[in-house]
Write an enzyme that holds these catalytic residues in place. Sequence first.
Site, PDB file in Angstrom:
ATOM      1  N   GLU A 147       0.823  -1.212   0.000  1.00 46.50           N
ATOM      2  CA  GLU A 147       0.000   0.000   0.000  1.00 46.50           C
ATOM      3  C   GLU A 147       0.857   1.262   0.000  1.00 46.50           C
ATOM      4  O   GLU A 147       0.511   2.258  -0.642  1.00 46.50           O
ATOM      5  CB  GLU A 147      -0.942   0.004   1.209  1.00 46.50           C
ATOM      6  CG  GLU A 147      -2.059  -1.025   1.147  1.00 46.50           C
ATOM      7  CD  GLU A 147      -1.589  -2.442   1.458  1.00 46.50           C
ATOM      8  OE1 GLU A 147      -2.322  -3.385   1.136  1.00 46.50           O
ATOM      9  OE2 GLU A 147      -0.481  -2.600   2.029  1.00 46.50           O
ATOM     10  N   MET A 181      12.764  -6.054   0.752  1.00 44.86           N
ATOM     11  CA  MET A 181      11.490  -5.333   0.662  1.00 44.86           C
ATOM     12  C   MET A 181      11.686  -4.052  -0.152  1.00 44.86           C
ATOM     13  O   MET A 181      12.725  -3.397  -0.071  1.00 44.86           O
ATOM     14  CB  MET A 181      10.979  -4.986   2.061  1.00 44.86           C
ATOM     15  CG  MET A 181      10.840  -6.187   3.002  1.00 44.86           C
ATOM     16  SD  MET A 181       9.749  -7.468   2.397  1.00 44.86           S
ATOM     17  CE  MET A 181       8.173  -6.607   2.460  1.00 44.86           C
ATOM     18  N   GLU A 201      11.967  -3.623  -3.386  1.00 38.41           N
ATOM     19  CA  GLU A 201      12.819  -3.677  -4.567  1.00 38.41           C
ATOM     20  C   GLU A 201      12.171  -4.447  -5.718  1.00 38.41           C
ATOM     21  O   GLU A 201      12.844  -4.851  -6.656  1.00 38.41           O
ATOM     22  CB  GLU A 201      14.171  -4.309  -4.222  1.00 38.41           C
ATOM     23  CG  GLU A 201      14.998  -3.473  -3.260  1.00 38.41           C
ATOM     24  CD  GLU A 201      16.389  -4.035  -3.006  1.00 38.41           C
ATOM     25  OE1 GLU A 201      17.360  -3.248  -3.013  1.00 38.41           O
ATOM     26  OE2 GLU A 201      16.511  -5.262  -2.794  1.00 38.41           O
ATOM     27  N   ASN A 257      -1.309  -7.467  -8.181  1.00 40.66           N
ATOM     28  CA  ASN A 257      -1.473  -6.453  -9.210  1.00 40.66           C
ATOM     29  C   ASN A 257      -0.394  -6.574 -10.291  1.00 40.66           C
ATOM     30  O   ASN A 257       0.796  -6.532  -9.981  1.00 40.66           O
ATOM     31  CB  ASN A 257      -1.412  -5.067  -8.562  1.00 40.66           C
ATOM     32  CG  ASN A 257      -2.076  -4.021  -9.415  1.00 40.66           C
ATOM     33  OD1 ASN A 257      -1.966  -4.033 -10.633  1.00 40.66           O
ATOM     34  ND2 ASN A 257      -2.779  -3.098  -8.780  1.00 40.66           N
ATOM     35  N   GLU A 307       2.875  -3.163 -12.242  1.00 42.28           N
ATOM     36  CA  GLU A 307       4.298  -2.811 -12.220  1.00 42.28           C
ATOM     37  C   GLU A 307       5.078  -3.436 -13.379  1.00 42.28           C
ATOM     38  O   GLU A 307       5.814  -2.728 -14.071  1.00 42.28           O
ATOM     39  CB  GLU A 307       4.915  -3.173 -10.873  1.00 42.28           C
ATOM     40  CG  GLU A 307       4.472  -2.240  -9.752  1.00 42.28           C
ATOM     41  CD  GLU A 307       5.194  -2.530  -8.444  1.00 42.28           C
ATOM     42  OE1 GLU A 307       5.860  -3.573  -8.341  1.00 42.28           O
ATOM     43  OE2 GLU A 307       5.090  -1.703  -7.522  1.00 42.28           O
TER      44      GLU A 307
END
Length: 410
Positions: free
Chosen positions: A54, A301, A303, A327, A330
């Site tokens: 988030e 975390m 990266e 999702n 990216e």
Amino acid sequence: MWLYRVLLALASPFIARRIWRFHKRYAHYRVQETLGHWGAVQADLWLHCASVGEVLAAKPLIARWLEVNPGKQLLISTVTPTGEEQVQKWFADRVQHRYLPLDHKVCVQRALADLICPQLAIIETELWPNLLQTAKAKGMIIQIINARLSERSAKRYETFGCFSKPLMALPDRFLAHAEADAKRFQSLGAKDVSVVGNIKFDITAPDDSEAPIWREAFAPNDEFVWIAASTHEGEDAQFLEAHKALRKQIPQAKLILVPRHPERFDAVYELSQQQGFHTVRRSADQLDTWAQAEVLLGDSMGEMMRYFAISDVAFVAGSMIERGGHNPIEPAILSKPVIVGAHTFNFADITESLVHDQGAIRVQNVSELVTELLRLQDKAVRKTMGDNALANAKANQGALERVLLSLSSV
């Protein structure tokens, strides 16, 4: 609310255990804030981001809000210490941070007692009843940003309509991903629902000078690299099986395996070794050891974009089991061909749109995954699919400005 109080009481031992783990593992974790000891806080906007995902989703929104409101104060809360690490990494001296209090009434009321803030915005659909009620009692405007609700989750809420309808009525406004999400919120009692899109689309490919260095270290001879991103228990063995089959056809192929949760890093590393793969860890191994690796464990975390950047193909996990997927935006923004499994109900609209536009492909099992990976070793095929993914992502941008407009209208 009696049902919620009962469930909260039953969950208390598990919550306490989680807090203890955070306390033991992260020196910067502030237990007193989780218990509601916030002290005096004054801000113009309070933005809640549960964890790393988030925070990263909200990063463009935070940066843009700070840009257009240079004289105003922003408070960010997270549940997890890894989420706080990302807040500190990107915005340390520009925002205030607090850990979200436990949703026991006494903790929430204690935390908000000396809070002066006109507005609470929550990223994603994290609805804590006592938090929402206390914020409303203080006169705060509450908006739910990037609000999404799968059909499965909506049915669960419907089962407890006597609880869910008053809960959905508490936020002043829901800014939904898509029309389907909006209709579900409205059917459950939400008062003001607008379809604004997904702010996660409003990211750009970062100018990351380290990515080429990582790529050269891991694939010095331009080997074929694929990533299984945000994996869950029950998936890692499938990806390792697929990688073993892939290497029979492409002996130099390499896999980046990134578990979703930090507590699984060690177990996944051991599993990869047990399967006979030469495995290196991002956290422990130097770059000069990566060239010999068959599997890179992404045990870090924040990266993920870099992991995607050095990959040729991206599998977005959580979809080979009934977790609902994650999702795919990216890798799409980075022009990477996307593969997903059968279970993508958490991001149904986004995933289906990407598949429809031929920027992603869906597989049902390990055998189909291997077939697609073999097909995508062709650079021309990868480029076409990656271009389609990027075009789809760009076509869905614009939510960020719509969210900022809604926040500024209060």
